[in-house]
Design an enzyme around this catalytic site. Structure first.
Site, short mmCIF file in Angstrom:
data_model
loop_
_atom_site.label_atom_id
_atom_site.label_comp_id
_atom_site.label_asym_id
_atom_site.label_seq_id
_atom_site.Cartn_x
_atom_site.Cartn_y
_atom_site.Cartn_z
CG HIS A 102 -1.94 -1.09 1.20
ND1 HIS A 102 -2.70 -1.40 0.10
CD2 HIS A 102 -2.31 -1.98 2.17
CE1 HIS A 102 -3.48 -2.44 0.38
NE2 HIS A 102 -3.26 -2.81 1.62
CG HIS A 137 -6.52 -5.26 1.59
ND1 HIS A 137 -6.06 -6.21 2.48
CD2 HIS A 137 -7.58 -4.66 2.18
CE1 HIS A 137 -6.81 -6.18 3.57
NE2 HIS A 137 -7.74 -5.26 3.42
CG ASP A 148 -5.01 -10.13 3.12
OD1 ASP A 148 -4.68 -10.61 2.02
OD2 ASP A 148 -4.74 -8.96 3.45
CG ASP A 154 -2.85 -8.37 0.59
OD1 ASP A 154 -2.11 -8.63 1.55
OD2 ASP A 154 -3.92 -7.73 0.69
#
Ligand SMILES: [Zn+2]
Length: 362
Positions: free
Chosen positions: A133, A172, A258, A170
């Site tokens: 991120h 996200h 995740d 991931d």
């Protein structure tokens, strides 16, 4: 040749800070060391650790960090490092925490070097804090600097590679990685993620990069609830053809766990066998395109219960060594009927498939 594994106890000592909000009894940030440390410890308990090649991390230098980040961000990190604090939304370090941040980025670099030098067959850097991120200018979402981006830039500039592909699984969207390489034709940034899970909006199929980098950003946003079959289908129909077009010299996987069911953030339904299947596909692609050169660098994954089994499944696959460890959670997730690809999941994959033609054919 063995698989490389890079872990350092200090990765568990990184302090992700207090929780957001003050109206509830404090528990700290959701990014605790537990899922990663238990992953590492299950690798030891399984007996696999003794059969892997240990890669020692070293601190990334300013020069290495500045290949992916602005001087302003690095200066800000150094200032906050004196007393500790937040660098961006949900991005915190304790006083002195920059040492751990450098070590995590250096772990990604050393793992990349070990693979490029041929001292290991492939490598997994189990790092914390995560990185995907973090953009050139900003730390964000438990990520201080972008470990995978720093490793990719190292491969290009210090090791002379022409093209690197990053596959971010991931749950996200890998927003930071995308922004760093938005105009860079040398890096194919692929992100497969749960649609609109990140509060920063984006990660849509319409985002394909700009200028010289047009076509080298690829997003595969899947609907919440997607499981094993949707992911395997997306890899076969989109990720593998994308890699075939781009022909990277190295594949780096931004390995967030995740997307496992039971995760506290994600609403996807993968199990350890899913990560086994995705790892196999990445190894086959690497074998076909770049002499097997594959580096995985850990990102998110917040369940201390299932992350260790997902991680072990990846390492067993990368090394080709099976252990006697049984994942007691796999069957209950794998056997659900909603593991099949639904119509709306199929539609999302088809939309990503439609932008493949933008990727330059090398
Ligand atoms: Zn994540």
């Amino acid at each position: 040749m063995a698989t490389g594994f890079c872990w350092h106890e200090l990765f568990a000592w990184h302090d992700a800070g207090p929780q957001i909000g003050t109206d509830i009894e404090p528990t700290g940030a959701q990014d605790t060391p537990e899922s990663k440390r238990r992953f590492r410890n299950l690798v030891e308990k399984s007996g696999l650790l003794d059969q892997l090649t240990r890669i020692s991390p070293r601190p990334a230098t300013d020069e290495e960090i500045l290949r992916a980040h602005s001087a302003e961000l690095l200066e800000r990190i150094k200032t906050v490092d004196r007393v500790g604090g937040f660098l961006g939304r949900m991005a915190h370090i304790a006083a002195g925490g920059l040492d751990i941040v450098r070590l995590a980025a250096g772990a990604a670099i050393e793992s990349t070097d070990a693979v490029l030098d041929g001292t290991v067959k492939n490598a997994y850097a189990l790092v914390r804090p995560a990185g995907h991120h973090a953009s050139r200018e900003t730390s964000h979402g438990f990520c201080i600097v972008n470990n995978v981006a720093i490793a990719a830039e190292h491969a290009l500039h210090a090791r002379g590679l022409s093209r690197v592909a990053i596959v971010d699984w991931d749950v996200h969207w890998g927003n930071g990685t995308q922004s760093i390489f938005w105009r860079n034709p040398h890096v194919l940034a692929v992100s497969i993620h749960q649609n609109e899970l990140l509060t920063t909006r984006g990660g849509y199929t319409s985002e394909i990069g700009e200028d010289e980098g047009e076509g080298t950003t690829l997003n595969i946003p899947l609907p919440p609830g997607s499981g094993h079959d949707a992911y395997v289908s997306a890899f076969k129909r989109v990720v593998l053809p994308a890699l075939d077009r781009f022909r990277p010299d190295l594949i780096i996987v931004a390995s967030g766990l995740d997307a496992l069911s039971h995760d506290s953030y994600g609403r996807m339904n993968l199990h350890s066998g899913s990560y086994r299947a995705l790892t196999t596909m990445m190894m086959e692609a690497a074998e076909k395109l770049c002499d097997g050169r594959l580096v995985m660098c850990h990102e998110g994954g917040y369940s201390p219960i299932v992350v260790p089994f997902g991680g072990l499944a990846i390492l067993e696959t990368m090394s080709g060594i099976s252990t006697s460890v049984v994942d007691p959670f796999r069957e209950s997730v794998a056997s659900q009927t909603w593991q099949k690809v639904s119509d709306h999941q199929d539609q999302a994959i088809a939309e990503a498939e439609a932008v493949l033609t933008h990727i330059p054919r090398n």
